[in-house]
Design a protein around this motif. Structure first.
Motif, mmCIF file in Angstrom:
data_model
loop_
_atom_site.group_PDB
_atom_site.id
_atom_site.type_symbol
_atom_site.label_atom_id
_atom_site.label_comp_id
_atom_site.label_asym_id
_atom_site.label_seq_id
_atom_site.Cartn_x
_atom_site.Cartn_y
_atom_site.Cartn_z
ATOM 1 N N ASN A 75 0.831 -1.209 0.000
ATOM 2 C CA ASN A 75 0.000 0.000 0.000
ATOM 3 C C ASN A 75 0.864 1.257 0.000
ATOM 4 O OD1 ASN A 75 -2.393 -1.499 0.034
ATOM 5 N ND2 ASN A 75 -2.351 -1.639 2.252
ATOM 6 N N LEU A 76 1.950 1.230 0.769
ATOM 7 C CA LEU A 76 2.875 2.362 0.791
ATOM 8 C C LEU A 76 3.535 2.534 -0.572
ATOM 9 C CD1 LEU A 76 4.381 4.594 2.297
ATOM 10 C CD2 LEU A 76 6.018 2.848 3.095
ATOM 11 N N ALA A 77 3.930 1.425 -1.182
ATOM 12 C CA ALA A 77 4.543 1.473 -2.509
ATOM 13 C C ALA A 77 3.566 2.054 -3.532
ATOM 14 C CB ALA A 77 4.997 0.073 -2.937
ATOM 15 N N THR A 78 2.316 1.666 -3.449
ATOM 16 C CA THR A 78 1.301 2.197 -4.358
ATOM 17 C C THR A 78 1.135 3.702 -4.149
ATOM 18 O OG1 THR A 78 0.122 0.089 -4.338
ATOM 19 C CG2 THR A 78 -1.111 2.009 -5.099
ATOM 20 N N ALA A 79 1.136 4.134 -2.905
ATOM 21 C CA ALA A 79 1.003 5.569 -2.608
ATOM 22 C C ALA A 79 2.177 6.362 -3.180
ATOM 23 C CB ALA A 79 0.885 5.784 -1.102
ATOM 24 N N ILE A 80 3.378 5.834 -3.032
ATOM 25 C CA ILE A 80 4.565 6.517 -3.575
ATOM 26 C C ILE A 80 4.458 6.620 -5.092
ATOM 27 C CG2 ILE A 80 7.063 6.304 -3.917
ATOM 28 C CD1 ILE A 80 7.130 5.008 -1.064
ATOM 29 N N ARG A 81 4.118 5.511 -5.718
ATOM 30 C CA ARG A 81 3.967 5.490 -7.174
ATOM 31 C C ARG A 81 2.901 6.490 -7.611
ATOM 32 N NH1 ARG A 81 1.054 0.649 -10.510
ATOM 33 N NH2 ARG A 81 1.351 1.496 -12.573
ATOM 34 N N THR A 82 1.802 6.549 -6.881
ATOM 35 C CA THR A 82 0.700 7.427 -7.236
ATOM 36 C C THR A 82 1.100 8.892 -7.169
ATOM 37 O OG1 THR A 82 -0.876 5.766 -6.472
ATOM 38 C CG2 THR A 82 -1.701 8.012 -6.688
ATOM 39 N N VAL A 83 1.866 9.263 -6.155
ATOM 40 C CA VAL A 83 2.339 10.647 -6.034
ATOM 41 C C VAL A 83 3.180 11.024 -7.258
ATOM 42 C CG1 VAL A 83 3.886 12.163 -4.723
ATOM 43 C CG2 VAL A 83 2.199 10.772 -3.525
ATOM 44 N N VAL A 84 4.027 10.099 -7.683
ATOM 45 C CA VAL A 84 4.859 10.352 -8.864
ATOM 46 C C VAL A 84 3.972 10.516 -10.100
ATOM 47 C CG1 VAL A 84 6.635 9.389 -10.378
ATOM 48 C CG2 VAL A 84 6.867 9.190 -7.892
ATOM 49 N N VAL A 85 2.993 9.642 -10.264
ATOM 50 C CA VAL A 85 2.090 9.712 -11.420
ATOM 51 C C VAL A 85 1.298 11.023 -11.408
ATOM 52 C CG1 VAL A 85 0.064 8.663 -12.529
ATOM 53 C CG2 VAL A 85 1.925 7.215 -11.696
ATOM 54 N N VAL A 86 0.790 11.410 -10.248
ATOM 55 C CA VAL A 86 0.022 12.660 -10.143
ATOM 56 C C VAL A 86 0.903 13.851 -10.514
ATOM 57 C CG1 VAL A 86 -1.093 14.235 -8.503
ATOM 58 C CG2 VAL A 86 -1.678 11.819 -8.491
ATOM 59 N N THR B 87 -8.882 2.780 -10.879
ATOM 60 C CA THR B 87 -7.427 2.728 -11.051
ATOM 61 C C THR B 87 -6.737 2.508 -9.717
ATOM 62 O OG1 THR B 87 -7.496 4.164 -12.990
ATOM 63 C CG2 THR B 87 -5.397 4.018 -11.833
ATOM 64 N N GLY B 88 -7.182 3.233 -8.706
ATOM 65 C CA GLY B 88 -6.591 3.081 -7.370
ATOM 66 C C GLY B 88 -6.725 1.666 -6.844
ATOM 67 N N PHE B 89 -7.920 1.118 -6.950
ATOM 68 C CA PHE B 89 -8.132 -0.265 -6.493
ATOM 69 C C PHE B 89 -7.299 -1.241 -7.320
ATOM 70 C CE2 PHE B 89 -12.265 1.333 -4.694
ATOM 71 C CZ PHE B 89 -11.950 1.076 -3.371
ATOM 72 N N TRP C 67 -4.427 -0.648 -8.840
ATOM 73 C CA TRP C 67 -3.022 -0.527 -8.453
ATOM 74 C C TRP C 67 -2.750 -1.163 -7.093
ATOM 75 C CZ3 TRP C 67 -1.474 5.192 -9.907
ATOM 76 C CH2 TRP C 67 -1.446 5.310 -11.296
ATOM 77 N N LEU C 68 -3.661 -0.960 -6.142
ATOM 78 C CA LEU C 68 -3.477 -1.570 -4.814
ATOM 79 C C LEU C 68 -3.450 -3.092 -4.921
ATOM 80 C CD1 LEU C 68 -5.831 0.741 -2.731
ATOM 81 C CD2 LEU C 68 -3.348 0.568 -2.459
ATOM 82 N N CYS C 69 -4.386 -3.633 -5.677
ATOM 83 C CA CYS C 69 -4.436 -5.093 -5.858
ATOM 84 C C CYS C 69 -3.229 -5.595 -6.648
ATOM 85 C CB CYS C 69 -5.727 -5.497 -6.572
ATOM 86 S SG CYS C 69 -7.212 -5.201 -5.598
ATOM 87 N N TYR C 70 -2.838 -4.855 -7.666
ATOM 88 C CA TYR C 70 -1.704 -5.241 -8.502
ATOM 89 C C TYR C 70 -0.417 -5.288 -7.686
ATOM 90 C CZ TYR C 70 1.760 -5.054 -12.238
ATOM 91 O OH TYR C 70 2.824 -5.309 -13.061
ATOM 92 N N TYR C 71 -0.176 -4.267 -6.891
ATOM 93 C CA TYR C 71 1.045 -4.231 -6.078
ATOM 94 C C TYR C 71 1.059 -5.341 -5.039
ATOM 95 C CZ TYR C 71 3.913 -0.374 -7.642
ATOM 96 O OH TYR C 71 4.784 0.406 -8.355
ATOM 97 N N LYS C 72 -0.091 -5.623 -4.448
ATOM 98 C CA LYS C 72 -0.149 -6.716 -3.471
ATOM 99 C C LYS C 72 0.127 -8.048 -4.168
ATOM 100 C CE LYS C 72 -0.729 -8.108 0.721
ATOM 101 N NZ LYS C 72 0.224 -7.702 1.753
ATOM 102 N N ALA C 73 -0.489 -8.254 -5.326
ATOM 103 C CA ALA C 73 -0.258 -9.488 -6.089
ATOM 104 C C ALA C 73 1.203 -9.591 -6.507
ATOM 105 C CB ALA C 73 -1.162 -9.528 -7.317
ATOM 106 N N LEU C 74 1.786 -8.485 -6.921
ATOM 107 C CA LEU C 74 3.180 -8.469 -7.357
ATOM 108 C C LEU C 74 4.119 -8.767 -6.190
ATOM 109 C CD1 LEU C 74 4.559 -7.986 -10.061
ATOM 110 C CD2 LEU C 74 4.810 -5.575 -9.433
ATOM 111 N N GLN C 75 3.751 -8.291 -5.017
ATOM 112 C CA GLN C 75 4.555 -8.549 -3.828
ATOM 113 C C GLN C 75 4.488 -10.021 -3.425
ATOM 114 O OE1 GLN C 75 3.431 -6.585 -0.068
ATOM 115 N NE2 GLN C 75 5.528 -5.787 -0.077
ATOM 116 N N LEU C 76 3.343 -10.636 -3.629
ATOM 117 C CA LEU C 76 3.139 -12.025 -3.213
ATOM 118 C C LEU C 76 3.527 -13.054 -4.275
ATOM 119 C CD1 LEU C 76 -0.352 -11.598 -1.504
ATOM 120 C CD2 LEU C 76 1.876 -11.813 -0.366
ATOM 121 N N GLY C 77 3.496 -12.657 -5.529
ATOM 122 C CA GLY C 77 3.722 -13.625 -6.602
ATOM 123 C C GLY C 77 4.820 -13.216 -7.558
ATOM 124 N N ASP C 78 5.078 -14.075 -8.515
ATOM 125 C CA ASP C 78 6.069 -13.806 -9.550
ATOM 126 C C ASP C 78 5.488 -12.846 -10.585
ATOM 127 O OD1 ASP C 78 7.802 -15.619 -8.369
ATOM 128 O OD2 ASP C 78 7.139 -17.290 -9.642
#
Length: 137
Positions: A30-41, A75-77, A79-90
């Motif tokens: 979630n923190l990683a998603t927030a950081i990425r989002t700030v950069v995108v904004v 988009t927010g949801f 990204w949050l799900c994508y980052y969690k999946a990416l953290q847990l999986g390949d």
């Protein structure tokens, strides 16, 4: 011209997945998603001002505001799900499943936007789904 931007989008999306997988190591998703989002904004608003598009802000209709906000929430949801999946999986398994959004988009475009669903679209959806299943299993 749309094809060039679509190809560039695919290239940057691929880079996003790899860079994210490396960057998310040891970081709360979630923190990683927030950081990425700030950069995108920041990048998006920079482009608005560089292209002098800020004058169109007052011309946006109420309907467009509603759908743009809903799109932002989706988009927010995503990204949050994508980052969690990416953290847990390949990444090699997460990304193909994430790209099933192509199939879902075609279906939703047919249902809600009344876009044409051709045999080519159906075959493409089947192939994308089969390919995703093949890559994940």
């Amino acid at each position: 011209m749309w094809l060039l931007f679509a190809v560039l989008s695919a290239v940057f999306a691929a880079l996003t997945s790899i860079l994210s997988k490396i960057g998310i190591d040891g970081v709360n998703s979630n923190l990683a998603t927030a950081i990425r989002t700030v950069v995108v904004v920041g990048m998006a608003w920079l482009m608005v001002f560089v292209t002098h598009a800020q004058s169109g802000l007052s011309d946006i209709s109420k309907r467009s505001w509603i759908f743009l906000i809903l799109s932002g929430l989706a988009t927010g949801f995503s990204w949050l799900c994508y980052y969690k999946a990416l953290q847990l999986g390949d990444a090699s398994k997460v990304v193909p499943v994430d790209k099933m959004s192509v199939v879902l988009t075609l279906i939703l475009a047919f249902v809600f936007l009344h876009e044409q669903f051709t045999w080519k679209s159906i075959v493409g959806c089947v192939l994308i789904s089969a390919g995703t299943l093949f890559m994940v299993l």
